[in-house]
Scaffold this active site. Structure first.
Site, mmCIF file in Angstrom:
data_model
loop_
_atom_site.group_PDB
_atom_site.id
_atom_site.type_symbol
_atom_site.label_atom_id
_atom_site.label_comp_id
_atom_site.label_asym_id
_atom_site.label_seq_id
_atom_site.Cartn_x
_atom_site.Cartn_y
_atom_site.Cartn_z
ATOM 1 N N LYS A 112 0.844 -1.213 0.000
ATOM 2 C CA LYS A 112 0.000 0.000 0.000
ATOM 3 C C LYS A 112 0.878 1.262 0.000
ATOM 4 O O LYS A 112 0.531 2.273 -0.628
ATOM 5 C CB LYS A 112 -0.919 -0.028 1.222
ATOM 6 C CG LYS A 112 -1.750 1.216 1.420
ATOM 7 C CD LYS A 112 -2.836 1.443 0.380
ATOM 8 C CE LYS A 112 -3.496 2.791 0.608
ATOM 9 N NZ LYS A 112 -4.608 3.058 -0.253
ATOM 10 N N LYS A 152 0.166 11.609 5.597
ATOM 11 C CA LYS A 152 0.535 10.464 6.450
ATOM 12 C C LYS A 152 1.212 9.376 5.609
ATOM 13 O O LYS A 152 2.260 8.843 5.976
ATOM 14 C CB LYS A 152 -0.736 9.914 7.113
ATOM 15 C CG LYS A 152 -0.619 8.527 7.699
ATOM 16 C CD LYS A 152 -1.978 7.834 7.849
ATOM 17 C CE LYS A 152 -2.701 7.593 6.570
ATOM 18 N NZ LYS A 152 -3.470 6.424 6.335
HETATM 19 P P1 NAP Z 1 -12.303 9.035 7.618
HETATM 20 O O1 NAP Z 1 -13.415 9.373 6.672
HETATM 21 O O2 NAP Z 1 -11.649 10.086 8.393
HETATM 22 O O3 NAP Z 1 -12.884 7.916 8.594
HETATM 23 C C1 NAP Z 1 -12.177 7.397 9.672
HETATM 24 C C2 NAP Z 1 -13.151 6.951 10.729
HETATM 25 O O4 NAP Z 1 -12.404 6.415 11.825
HETATM 26 C C3 NAP Z 1 -13.979 8.113 11.276
HETATM 27 O O5 NAP Z 1 -15.334 7.722 11.292
HETATM 28 C C4 NAP Z 1 -13.431 8.331 12.679
HETATM 29 O O6 NAP Z 1 -14.391 8.662 13.638
HETATM 30 C C5 NAP Z 1 -12.897 6.958 13.031
HETATM 31 N N1 NAP Z 1 -11.784 7.049 13.990
HETATM 32 C C6 NAP Z 1 -10.698 7.843 13.887
HETATM 33 N N2 NAP Z 1 -9.871 7.647 14.929
HETATM 34 C C7 NAP Z 1 -10.479 6.708 15.705
HETATM 35 C C8 NAP Z 1 -10.138 6.123 16.925
HETATM 36 N N3 NAP Z 1 -8.980 6.421 17.524
HETATM 37 N N4 NAP Z 1 -11.002 5.240 17.460
HETATM 38 C C9 NAP Z 1 -12.161 4.914 16.842
HETATM 39 N N5 NAP Z 1 -12.545 5.450 15.660
HETATM 40 C C10 NAP Z 1 -11.705 6.338 15.109
HETATM 41 O O7 NAP Z 1 -11.140 8.286 6.842
HETATM 42 P P2 NAP Z 1 -11.228 7.359 5.542
HETATM 43 O O8 NAP Z 1 -11.053 8.209 4.338
HETATM 44 O O9 NAP Z 1 -12.377 6.437 5.631
HETATM 45 O O10 NAP Z 1 -9.843 6.540 5.689
HETATM 46 C C11 NAP Z 1 -9.708 5.450 6.582
HETATM 47 C C12 NAP Z 1 -8.446 4.691 6.206
HETATM 48 O O11 NAP Z 1 -8.568 4.224 4.855
HETATM 49 C C13 NAP Z 1 -7.164 5.533 6.272
HETATM 50 O O12 NAP Z 1 -6.111 4.757 6.763
HETATM 51 C C14 NAP Z 1 -6.943 5.910 4.811
HETATM 52 O O13 NAP Z 1 -5.574 6.172 4.552
HETATM 53 C C15 NAP Z 1 -7.445 4.664 4.109
HETATM 54 N N6 NAP Z 1 -7.906 4.854 2.726
HETATM 55 C C16 NAP Z 1 -8.760 5.899 2.426
HETATM 56 C C17 NAP Z 1 -9.185 6.050 1.104
HETATM 57 C C18 NAP Z 1 -10.103 7.184 0.683
HETATM 58 O O14 NAP Z 1 -10.244 7.414 -0.534
HETATM 59 N N7 NAP Z 1 -10.736 7.907 1.609
HETATM 60 C C19 NAP Z 1 -8.766 5.145 0.117
HETATM 61 C C20 NAP Z 1 -7.961 4.083 0.481
HETATM 62 C C21 NAP Z 1 -7.526 3.950 1.784
HETATM 63 P P3 NAP Z 1 -14.925 10.175 13.778
HETATM 64 O O15 NAP Z 1 -15.811 10.376 12.592
HETATM 65 O O16 NAP Z 1 -15.673 10.173 15.056
HETATM 66 O O17 NAP Z 1 -13.723 11.060 13.786
#
Ligand code: NAP
Length: 297
Positions: free
Chosen positions: A171, A239
């Site tokens: 990744k 990150k």
């Molecule tokens: P996001 O929209 O910010 O969602 C992350 C979720 O995790 C939020 O609902 C957040 O809760 C929760 N969270 C954060 N810290 C936490 C903790 N300590 N304990 C419990 N829950 C927690 O992020 P995302 O875009 O879905 O990305 C998630 C992962 O997928 C990341 O590692 C990212 O690099 C990877 N990724 C993302 C994409 C993309 O296109 N977005 C693509 C591939 C991979 P709150 O809402 O309450 O803050």
């Protein structure tokens, strides 16, 4: 069909949990911000307000949170998964984190009677919504086979790439390639606009040749409409560029283009664009070119 706990229902986790519920699994989600569980509940899943409630009776525990400290807290923190789940459960970490943190957590998981797969995903929000992700999986082959029906409900491409941590290493390479692609596309857009070329026409023809890519397909709309609602936040790509540049240094190899793009991603964050989609790297090229006066929609 499995009893699944899903922790982290953000941009990616929410549609993934929905697909698992729609496929017939019994999915219990945990989101700190409770409104984020609404789509899962609408798809027949359940919502809880603690990790302990989510993992009770779960055979499989999925995690999709932003960064290494978050995964550490969810798994190894007080009242986290290791403290509250049933030993023997299979933990699938879909988050993108440091490979060395995965190795440390996999060792702790084994000591506590759990199994951990690292299964970071690629394909963006569009891939998550369409259940067309690409999933790169590290961990034991038997655990991978057990998780296959879950991966198949979420992805078009699923590959077991090696032992624990390998998924995260692959990744990291993915994020290097994606960031360099977006930066090149952003530079091309500013270049084309400087010559007054019809941008829509230019990107359409570029998409049909060797310059065509998934990045061009998925991000051209953002750049044309200057709408940078995430998607994938620049904060998260920052990150990831930290992960790949540090891991390359540790391995004794160089990623000169990656290091340059990492700086440009850092500049975007420093200029207040961290919450925007990574297609907003376009704004950085505009700033550097003295054309930063454009509105975003
Ligand atoms: P996001 O929209 O910010 O969602 C992350 C979720 O995790 C939020 O609902 C957040 O809760 C929760 N969270 C954060 N810290 C936490 C903790 N300590 N304990 C419990 N829950 C927690 O992020 P995302 O875009 O879905 O990305 C998630 C992962 O997928 C990341 O590692 C990212 O690099 C990877 N990724 C993302 C994409 C993309 O296109 N977005 C693509 C591939 C991979 P709150 O809402 O309450 O803050």
């Amino acid at each position: 069909m499995s009893r699944i706990a899903f922790i982290g229902l953000g941009i990616m986790g929410s549609p993934m949990a929905v697909h698992l519920a729609t496929a017939g699994h019994a999915v219990t989600g945990y989101a700190r911000t409770t409104v984020k569980a609404v789509p899962l509940v609408a798809a027949g899943g359940h919502a809880t307000t603690s990790i302990a409630d989510a993992v009770r009776g779960a055979e499989v525990i999925c995690v999709m949170v932003p960064d290494s400290p978050d995964v550490h807290e969810v798994l190894a923190g007080a009242k986290g998964v290791f403290d509250t789940a049933e030993p023997g459960a299979l933990i699938i970490d879909f988050s993108t984190i440091r490979p060395d943190v995965t190795l440390e957590l996999a060792a702790q998981a084994a000591e506590r009677g759990f199994r951990l797969l690292d299964a970071p995903v690629s394909g963006g929000e569009a891939g998550a919504l369409a259940a067309e992700l690409s999933i790169m999986v590290g961990g034991a082959a038997a655990d991978f086979e057990q998780a296959r029906p879950i991966f198949d409900a979420l992805a078009k491409t699923v590959v077991h790439v090696g032992p624990s941590g390998s998924g995260q290493t692959v990744k990291a390479a993915n994020q290097l390639i994606v960031a360099a692609n977006i930066e090149a596309l952003a530079e091309a857009v500013v270049f084309l606009e400087a010559y007054g070329v019809d941008l829509e026409a230019a990107l359409r023809v570029l998409g049909g040749g060797l310059a065509g890519s998934k990045v061009l397909e998925q991000k051209r709309g953002n750049m044309l409409s200057r709408s940078f609602e995430p998607g994938f936040r620049i904060d998260l790509h920052h990150k990831d560029m930290g992960i790949v540049t540090a891991a390359a240094r540790k391995a004794g190899v160089v990623v000169p283009l990656g290091a340059l793009v990492a700086q440009l991603v850092a500049a975007a964050k420093a200029n207040g664009d961290g919450g925007l989609d990574h297609s907003a790297l376009l704004r950085g090229v505009e700033r550097l070119s003295g054309r930063a006066d454009k509105e975003i929609s």
